[in-house]
Write an enzyme that holds these catalytic residues in place. Structure first.
Site, PDB file in Angstrom:
ATOM      1  N   GLU A 127       5.019 -22.299  -5.370  1.00  0.00           N
ATOM      2  CA  GLU A 127       3.089 -21.994  -5.088  1.00  0.00           C
ATOM      3  C   GLU A 127       3.489 -23.960  -4.298  1.00  0.00           C
ATOM      4  O   GLU A 127       2.281 -24.106  -4.051  1.00  0.00           O
ATOM      5  CB  GLU A 127       2.135 -21.599  -5.416  1.00  0.00           C
ATOM      6  N   ASN A 169       9.610 -19.581  -4.366  1.00  0.00           N
ATOM      7  CA  ASN A 169       8.522 -18.735  -4.659  1.00  0.00           C
ATOM      8  C   ASN A 169       7.470 -18.675  -3.881  1.00  0.00           C
ATOM      9  O   ASN A 169       7.342 -20.149  -4.480  1.00  0.00           O
ATOM     10  CB  ASN A 169       8.258 -18.385  -5.888  1.00  0.00           C
ATOM     11  N   HIS A 206       1.468 -10.821  -2.787  1.00  0.00           N
ATOM     12  CA  HIS A 206      -0.132  -9.793  -3.227  1.00  0.00           C
ATOM     13  C   HIS A 206      -0.124  -9.473  -1.988  1.00  0.00           C
ATOM     14  O   HIS A 206      -0.854 -10.249  -1.484  1.00  0.00           O
ATOM     15  CB  HIS A 206      -0.427 -10.797  -4.026  1.00  0.00           C
ATOM     16  N   GLU A 235       6.727 -10.813  -7.122  1.00  0.00           N
ATOM     17  CA  GLU A 235       5.482  -9.919  -7.476  1.00  0.00           C
ATOM     18  C   GLU A 235       4.497  -9.267  -6.831  1.00  0.00           C
ATOM     19  O   GLU A 235       3.080  -9.492  -6.990  1.00  0.00           O
ATOM     20  CB  GLU A 235       4.305 -11.445  -7.217  1.00  0.00           C
ATOM     21  N   ASP A 237       2.040  -6.396  -5.642  1.00  0.00           N
ATOM     22  CA  ASP A 237       0.752  -5.840  -6.151  1.00  0.00           C
ATOM     23  C   ASP A 237       0.394  -5.267  -4.428  1.00  0.00           C
ATOM     24  O   ASP A 237       0.102  -6.445  -3.845  1.00  0.00           O
ATOM     25  CB  ASP A 237       0.130  -5.278  -7.077  1.00  0.00           C
TER      26      ASP A 237
HETATM   27  C1  XIL Z   1      -0.785 -14.811 -13.167  1.00  0.00           C
HETATM   28  C2  XIL Z   1      -0.246 -13.516 -14.293  1.00  0.00           C
HETATM   29  O1  XIL Z   1       0.012 -12.295 -13.517  1.00  0.00           O
HETATM   30  C3  XIL Z   1      -1.599 -13.445 -15.283  1.00  0.00           C
HETATM   31  O2  XIL Z   1      -1.770 -13.350 -16.137  1.00  0.00           O
HETATM   32  C4  XIL Z   1      -1.999 -15.675 -15.573  1.00  0.00           C
HETATM   33  O3  XIL Z   1      -4.139 -15.650 -15.822  1.00  0.00           O
HETATM   34  C5  XIL Z   1      -2.533 -16.227 -13.983  1.00  0.00           C
HETATM   35  O4  XIL Z   1      -0.966 -15.729 -13.525  1.00  0.00           O
HETATM   36  N1  XIL Z   1       1.022 -16.187  -8.423  1.00  0.00           N
HETATM   37  C6  XIL Z   1       3.118 -16.333  -8.983  1.00  0.00           C
HETATM   38  C7  XIL Z   1       1.754 -15.902 -10.696  1.00  0.00           C
HETATM   39  O5  XIL Z   1       3.533 -16.758  -9.443  1.00  0.00           O
HETATM   40  O6  XIL Z   1       2.627 -16.210 -11.331  1.00  0.00           O
HETATM   41  C8  XIL Z   1       0.536 -15.290 -11.148  1.00  0.00           C
HETATM   42  O7  XIL Z   1       0.726 -14.767 -12.618  1.00  0.00           O
HETATM   43  C9  XIL Z   1      -0.413 -14.493 -10.078  1.00  0.00           C
HETATM   44  C10 XIL Z   1      -0.315 -15.409  -8.538  1.00  0.00           C
END
Ligand code: XIL
Length: 300
Positions: A127, A169, A206, A235, A237
């Site tokens: 990020e 990422n 996401h 990741e 969802d």
């Molecule tokens: C999130 C986790 O799912 C949570 O449990 C935590 O509180 C915060 O982080 N991007 C990422 C992940 O790279 O590490 C994040 O995970 C979600 C967004």
């Protein structure tokens, strides 16, 4: 095939999930996770605050719990994450300049050294790009150490564990028309041109109403892959859990040979960082397969 992992393996890919160490005592959770997935990402346990809570003192207790569960159940592991503006321990948040730069290097060496030879791919940097229309870097303490911090992180990582794939990422780099996507694309192109070691790009993916799935996702995957890196959906969802959108994501990955795997960010809706109301994952809170699960399995 009757599981996500086995279905993905038919085309040489993996299908993974985020695992939370605190849930490994929940047999409903571990039953599904052990059965369906063949790649594991620690949801929080390998982040900077977890692995180096005090400067120079590493703690791999929770990370190893996730790692050992994965390996004992025949799964590979993605490492997440080594250099990030979030979930930094307090001591790191206070640092700046060359001290912070050296702390970042020491952190990468410490964590990658512990897991040397054991990790499929590391999210070396997470990020680092800004949201919005700038296409530039996000302001952060790491960025303020100098614009070369990302390539230093990757060069350090390559030396620390030459066997691991090294990924950049990020989120909101799914839509090809977005400035943030183009910013990351230009960085990867520059790294490949200059020989900075990078092997993969992680599309967090996401998806929600503010950053919805767009059919140009396939172009994004193809474009990164054409630079000579693997692409992983890291990741996934989808708020609302649309079965059609899940199938589209799978189809887009399968259309690109260098899209090597897909991970969802949690097992059941009740495990999601978005809360169960988002209905964003493939299993409901009772562990039942949702329509999205069937759509993914059929698309793989
Ligand atoms: C999130 C986790 O799912 C949570 O449990 C935590 O509180 C915060 O982080 N991007 C990422 C992940 O790279 O590490 C994040 O995970 C979600 C967004």
């Amino acid at each position: 095939a009757s599981t996500l992992g086995a279905a993905a393996a038919q085309s040489g890919r993996y299908f993974g999930t985020a695992i939370a160490s605190g849930k490994l005592g929940d047999s409903a959770y571990t039953t599904i996770a052990a059965r369906e997935f063949d790649m594991v990402t620690a949801e929080n346990e390998m982040k900077i605050d977890a692995t180096e809570p005090n400067r120079g003192q590493f703690n791999f207790t929770a990370g190893d719990r996730v790692y050992n569960w994965a390996v004992q159940n025949g799964k590979r592991v993605r490492g997440h994450t080594l250099a990030w503006h979030n979930q930094q321990p307090g001591w790191m948040q206070q640092l700046s300049g060359s001290t912070l730069r050296q702390a970042m290097i020491n952190h990468i060496n410490g964590v990658m050294g512990h897991y040397k030879g054991k990790i499929y791919a590391w999210d070396v940097v997470n990020e680092a790009y800004a949201d919005g229309n700038s296409g530039g870097r996000r302001d952060s303490n790491l960025q303020r150490t100098g614009n070369d911090w990302i390539e230093v992180a990757f060069r350090t990582a390559r030396a620390a564990d030459p066997a691991a794939k090294l990924c950049y990422n990020d989120y909101n780099i799914d839509n090809w028309t977005w400035a943030k996507t183009q910013g990351v694309y230009n960085m990867v192109r520059d790294f490949k041109a200059r020989g900075v070691p990078i092997d993969c790009v992680g599309l967090q993916s996401h998806f929600n109403s503010n950053s919805p799935y767009n059919s140009n996702y396939r172009t994004t995957i193809q474009s990164f892959a054409a630079l000579g890196v693997d692409v992983q959906i890291t990741e996934l969802d989808i708020q609302g859990g649309s079965a059609t959108t899940y199938a589209n994501v799978v189809n887009d990955c399968l259309a690109v040979p260098r899209c090597t795997g897909i991970s969802v960010w949690g097992v059941r809706d009740t495990d999601s960082w978005l809360g169960s109301g988002a209905s964003a994952l493939l299993f409901d809170g009772n562990g039942n397969k949702k329509a999205a699960y069937t759509a993914v399995l059929n698309a793989l």
